[in-house]
Design an enzyme around this catalytic site. Structure first.
Site, PDB file in Angstrom:
ATOM      1  N   THR A   1      60.511-128.294 -65.797  1.00  0.00           N
ATOM      2  CA  THR A   1      59.210-128.427 -65.150  1.00  0.00           C
ATOM      3  C   THR A   1      58.873-129.883 -64.857  1.00  0.00           C
ATOM      4  OG1 THR A   1      58.123-128.482 -67.320  1.00  0.00           O
ATOM      5  CG2 THR A   1      58.319-126.338 -66.236  1.00  0.00           C
TER       6      THR A   1
ATOM      7  N   ARG B   1      65.778-134.695 -67.218  1.00  0.00           N
ATOM      8  CA  ARG B   1      65.647-135.710 -68.259  1.00  0.00           C
ATOM      9  C   ARG B   1      66.883-135.660 -69.142  1.00  0.00           C
ATOM     10  NH1 ARG B   1      59.363-135.258 -70.370  1.00  0.00           N
ATOM     11  NH2 ARG B   1      58.390-135.622 -68.345  1.00  0.00           N
TER      12      ARG B   1
ATOM     13  N   SER C   1      58.851-139.858 -68.274  1.00  0.00           N
ATOM     14  CA  SER C   1      57.471-139.743 -68.758  1.00  0.00           C
ATOM     15  C   SER C   1      57.271-140.492 -70.068  1.00  0.00           C
ATOM     16  CB  SER C   1      57.079-138.279 -68.878  1.00  0.00           C
ATOM     17  OG  SER C   1      55.714-138.146 -69.188  1.00  0.00           O
ATOM     18  N   HIS C   2      56.968-139.773 -71.135  1.00  0.00           N
ATOM     19  CA  HIS C   2      56.622-140.366 -72.423  1.00  0.00           C
ATOM     20  C   HIS C   2      57.837-140.549 -73.327  1.00  0.00           C
ATOM     21  CE1 HIS C   2      56.645-136.038 -72.636  1.00  0.00           C
ATOM     22  NE2 HIS C   2      56.886-136.117 -73.928  1.00  0.00           N
TER      23      HIS C   2
ATOM     24  N   LYS D   1      62.622-136.891 -60.933  1.00  0.00           N
ATOM     25  CA  LYS D   1      61.852-135.722 -60.522  1.00  0.00           C
ATOM     26  C   LYS D   1      61.537-135.824 -59.041  1.00  0.00           C
ATOM     27  CE  LYS D   1      57.440-135.402 -61.445  1.00  0.00           C
ATOM     28  NZ  LYS D   1      56.089-135.349 -62.084  1.00  0.00           N
TER      29      LYS D   1
ATOM     30  N   ASP E   1      50.913-143.496 -70.954  1.00  0.00           N
ATOM     31  CA  ASP E   1      52.317-143.300 -71.311  1.00  0.00           C
ATOM     32  C   ASP E   1      53.262-144.002 -70.352  1.00  0.00           C
ATOM     33  OD1 ASP E   1      51.867-141.573 -69.154  1.00  0.00           O
ATOM     34  OD2 ASP E   1      53.410-140.178 -69.825  1.00  0.00           O
TER      35      ASP E   1
ATOM     36  N   ASP F   1      54.943-143.251 -67.551  1.00  0.00           N
ATOM     37  CA  ASP F   1      54.760-143.226 -66.098  1.00  0.00           C
ATOM     38  C   ASP F   1      53.296-143.159 -65.678  1.00  0.00           C
ATOM     39  OD1 ASP F   1      54.457-140.575 -66.990  1.00  0.00           O
ATOM     40  OD2 ASP F   1      55.131-139.747 -65.084  1.00  0.00           O
TER      41      ASP F   1
ATOM     42  N   ASP G   1      50.772-140.925 -66.460  1.00  0.00           N
ATOM     43  CA  ASP G   1      50.047-139.688 -66.190  1.00  0.00           C
ATOM     44  C   ASP G   1      49.358-139.108 -67.420  1.00  0.00           C
ATOM     45  OD1 ASP G   1      52.259-138.686 -67.534  1.00  0.00           O
ATOM     46  OD2 ASP G   1      52.915-137.358 -65.923  1.00  0.00           O
ATOM     47  N   ARG G   2      49.557-139.700 -68.595  1.00  0.00           N
ATOM     48  CA  ARG G   2      48.896-139.199 -69.799  1.00  0.00           C
ATOM     49  C   ARG G   2      47.857-140.208 -70.290  1.00  0.00           C
ATOM     50  NH1 ARG G   2      52.973-135.684 -73.512  1.00  0.00           N
ATOM     51  NH2 ARG G   2      54.133-134.698 -71.832  1.00  0.00           N
TER      52      ARG G   2
ATOM     53  N   THR H   1      52.079-124.100 -69.173  1.00  0.00           N
ATOM     54  CA  THR H   1      52.227-125.552 -69.219  1.00  0.00           C
ATOM     55  C   THR H   1      53.035-126.011 -68.001  1.00  0.00           C
ATOM     56  OG1 THR H   1      52.128-125.573 -71.630  1.00  0.00           O
ATOM     57  CG2 THR H   1      53.147-127.468 -70.563  1.00  0.00           C
TER      58      THR H   1
ATOM     59  N   GLU I   1      46.768-129.873 -73.181  1.00  0.00           N
ATOM     60  CA  GLU I   1      46.557-130.434 -74.507  1.00  0.00           C
ATOM     61  C   GLU I   1      47.497-131.598 -74.799  1.00  0.00           C
ATOM     62  OE1 GLU I   1      49.145-130.163 -76.801  1.00  0.00           O
ATOM     63  OE2 GLU I   1      50.306-129.156 -75.250  1.00  0.00           O
ATOM     64  N   SER I   2      48.541-131.741 -73.998  1.00  0.00           N
ATOM     65  CA  SER I   2      49.525-132.796 -74.221  1.00  0.00           C
ATOM     66  C   SER I   2      49.100-134.096 -73.553  1.00  0.00           C
ATOM     67  CB  SER I   2      50.908-132.356 -73.744  1.00  0.00           C
ATOM     68  OG  SER I   2      50.862-131.958 -72.395  1.00  0.00           O
TER      69      SER I   2
ATOM     70  N   LYS J   1      48.634-135.255 -63.080  1.00  0.00           N
ATOM     71  CA  LYS J   1      47.701-135.765 -64.063  1.00  0.00           C
ATOM     72  C   LYS J   1      47.636-137.279 -63.933  1.00  0.00           C
ATOM     73  CE  LYS J   1      51.237-134.896 -67.642  1.00  0.00           C
ATOM     74  NZ  LYS J   1      52.028-133.843 -66.997  1.00  0.00           N
TER      75      LYS J   1
ATOM     76  N   ARG K   1      56.782-126.469 -80.797  1.00  0.00           N
ATOM     77  CA  ARG K   1      55.383-126.885 -80.829  1.00  0.00           C
ATOM     78  C   ARG K   1      54.506-125.755 -81.336  1.00  0.00           C
ATOM     79  NH1 ARG K   1      55.005-130.817 -75.464  1.00  0.00           N
ATOM     80  NH2 ARG K   1      55.776-132.645 -76.596  1.00  0.00           N
TER      81      ARG K   1
END
Length: 545
Positions: free
Chosen positions: A18, A22, A115-116, A128, A279, A281, A283-284, A346, A366-367, A378, A498
């Protein structure tokens, strides 16, 4: 321009999830590995677009970022791409890339980010593809990328070197136009259109202190432009502001574990009024007040409840969307506002469908991901500005906003426990065992909480009618408590199990309980139900947020 056609052999693991592909750096450095995936992506993107491509290109600055950008430029020219917009220095946050795609109305974008996840030679790398609406590629496109990667025999690449891309300007590679742009300017201008910068500037000039930790990731230049230049915060408000290939040896994930220095400062005796982090990139986001932490689930609900204080949302929200594991706090806000609240799997692409259809305005996971219909990703700094706008208009502290919200809507005590690096067969076995036992759970108790139902979440998209099954296992309690169990696809080693715990509290006398104590019965119930310690070999979760 001369083009080489290189013979190659497929790698069977090139299946994008998604969040794209990675992998460990050691994996992507195998011969032709990156070239194979880029060729498959260009072919699938051209097929989806129905003609020649125009692309946005950039990354989070992690190890290999510059080299891969040069490779993508050479391959794009060889494959007939007409135009590529590149972030100067190869830097481009994911939210800024989404905005550029939408602003210029072009085919999509190739973003180089994991990402993170950690960076550096021993870290992770990611690729991506975002489509024309600015959001992550939908499943039909990622499936086509995987199909082409699995059957690839050759790829095309220009023999010429890629032009320099360190400073804004224009160049050509063969027939392809390359435009190097300031990676910050357009996105920062968009933020000025959304938020009340005058009110935030007054807040920051009146003794209000904030700290933003960029974690040596992509948001450093963006945060300095916003907070220190446009909004007048003192120099040094933004820390760890220079993007580094290894993120300074840290883990660029803005949570209580990996942003420990910021958390310690915000919980200290001389804490600033407001703290935030983003984070790898961009987006968080993580939001903290003096002595307090805002869970991402609460943050989504509180932004929605206060949205009319922000110029871009003063006319109200069309709807709210949250991922299934995210707490139900936003649902009660939507109910009071008289608008819809959608529960999705998600993955941000599910929100994109709803936003494109005009069904929702604000959404979140929630992440540590929150965003709105201003783009289709995001947006970490957007969430930080949203909070600052609320604090400036309400003249309240973060803690005041939280307590007022809980008094009005009730409090969702919430936590996520991550077990990282679990052997894949073990993680799958835990999920299979729980799935097989769901029907026997109703009537069982976790302390005072009694199971009312248990199921596996399946999403029926109200826009395109698609069905997404196997999206997580849910244990629902009669009093509104929940347990969710799912596997995450964002790791590169083993699997991440998780576990999500949620207890709804509406009694005023119980709104200031210790969250760990409030959730303890659910945690103990889940540990016993899944036989966690024996099956994972872990005495405790890797990360608790």
């Amino acid at each position: 321009m001369k083009v080489d056609t290189i013979s190659t052999a497929a790698y069977p693991d090139q299946v994008p999830g998604t969040s794209g592909l990675r992998k460990r750096v050691s994996v992507v450095r195998q011969p032709n590995y990156i070239e194979n995936f880029i060729q498959a992506t260009l072919d699938a993107a051209a097929a989806a677009a129905g003609g020649p491509l125009e692309l946005v290109l950039g990354g989070d600055g992690r190890y290999l970022n510059r080299e891969v950008i040069a490779t993508v430029l050479r391959m794009s020219a060889a494959n007939g791409v007409r135009r590529v917009i590149v972030g100067a220095g190869g830097i481009l946050s994911t939210p800024a890339a989404s905005h550029l795609i939408r602003k210029h109305g072009i085919s999509g974008g190739i973003l180089l980010t994991a990402s993170h996840n950690p960076g550096g030679p021993d870290g992770d790398f990611g690729i991506k593809y975002n489509v024309a609406n600015g959001g992550p590629a939908p499943e039909n496109v990622t499936a086509e990328i995987a199909r082409r990667a699995a059957s690839i025999e050759t790829y095309q690449i220009s023999q010429d070197d890629a032009p320099a891309f360190d400073t804004p300007g224009r160049a050509r590679l063969g027939e392809m136009e390359i435009e190097v742009v300031d990676p910050v300017h357009d996105w920062a201008d968009l933020m000025e259109q959304l938020f009340d910068f005058a009110a935030i500037r007054e807040l920051l000039g009146g003794g209000f202190r904030m700290r933003f930790d960029a974690m040596h990731a992509v948001t450093g230049p963006y945060a300095r432009e916003l907070f220190e230049r446009r909004l007048g915060a003192p120099a040094g408000t933004v820390v760890n502001a220079v993007p580094l290939p290894d993120f300074g040896g840290g883990h660029p994930d803005p949570n209580l574990t990996y942003a420990a220095d910021l958390v310690a400062e915000m919980m200290g005796a001389n804490a600033p009024d407001f703290g935030a982090a983003s984070d790898g990139d961009g987006d968080r986001n993580m939001i903290l007040g003096r002595g307090c932490f805002v869970t991402p689930s609460d943050s989504l609900a509180m932004l929605a409840a206060n949205a009319r204080l922000v110029p871009a949302y003063r006319d109200g929200l069309a709807g709210i969307a949250r991922s299934m594991p995210t707490s139900t706090a936003a649902d009660r806000v939507a109910q009071r506002l008289g608008i819809a609240c959608f529960e999705t799997p998600t993955g941000w692409k599910f929100f994109g469908n709803l936003m494109d259809a005009g069904r929702v305005t604000i959404c979140g996971e929630e992440s540590f991901g929150t965003g709105s219909n201003h783009i289709r990703e995001k947006d970490g700094l957007w969430a930080v500005l949203f909070w600052l706008n609320i604090l400036a208009r309400r003249r309240a502290s973060v803690a005041d906003v939280m307590r007022d919200h809980w008094a009005t809507y009730g409090r969702n005590y919430y936590a996520r426990h991550d077990y990282e690096g679990v052997p894949t067969d073990v993680a799958n076995g835990i999920i299979d065992r729980l799935r097989a036992g769901l029907a026997a759970l109703p009537g069982r108790a976790a302390g005072a909480h009694v199971v009312s139902s248990a199921d596996e979440f399946t999403y029926h998209d109200p826009v395109d009618g698609s069905v997404s099954a196997h999206q997580g296992l849910r244990i629902l309690f009669a009093d509104g408590a929940r347990i969710v169990v799912r596997l995450s696809g964002t790791g590169t080693s083993g699997a991440t199990l998780r576990l999500y715990f949620e207890v709804l509290e509406t009694e005023p006398a119980n709104l200031e309980r210790d969250p760990t104590a409030a959730l303890a019965p659910l945690v103990a119930f889940t540990s016993e139900l899944l036989d966690l310690h024996k099956r994972t070999g872990m005495a405790h979760p890797t990360v608790i947020t």
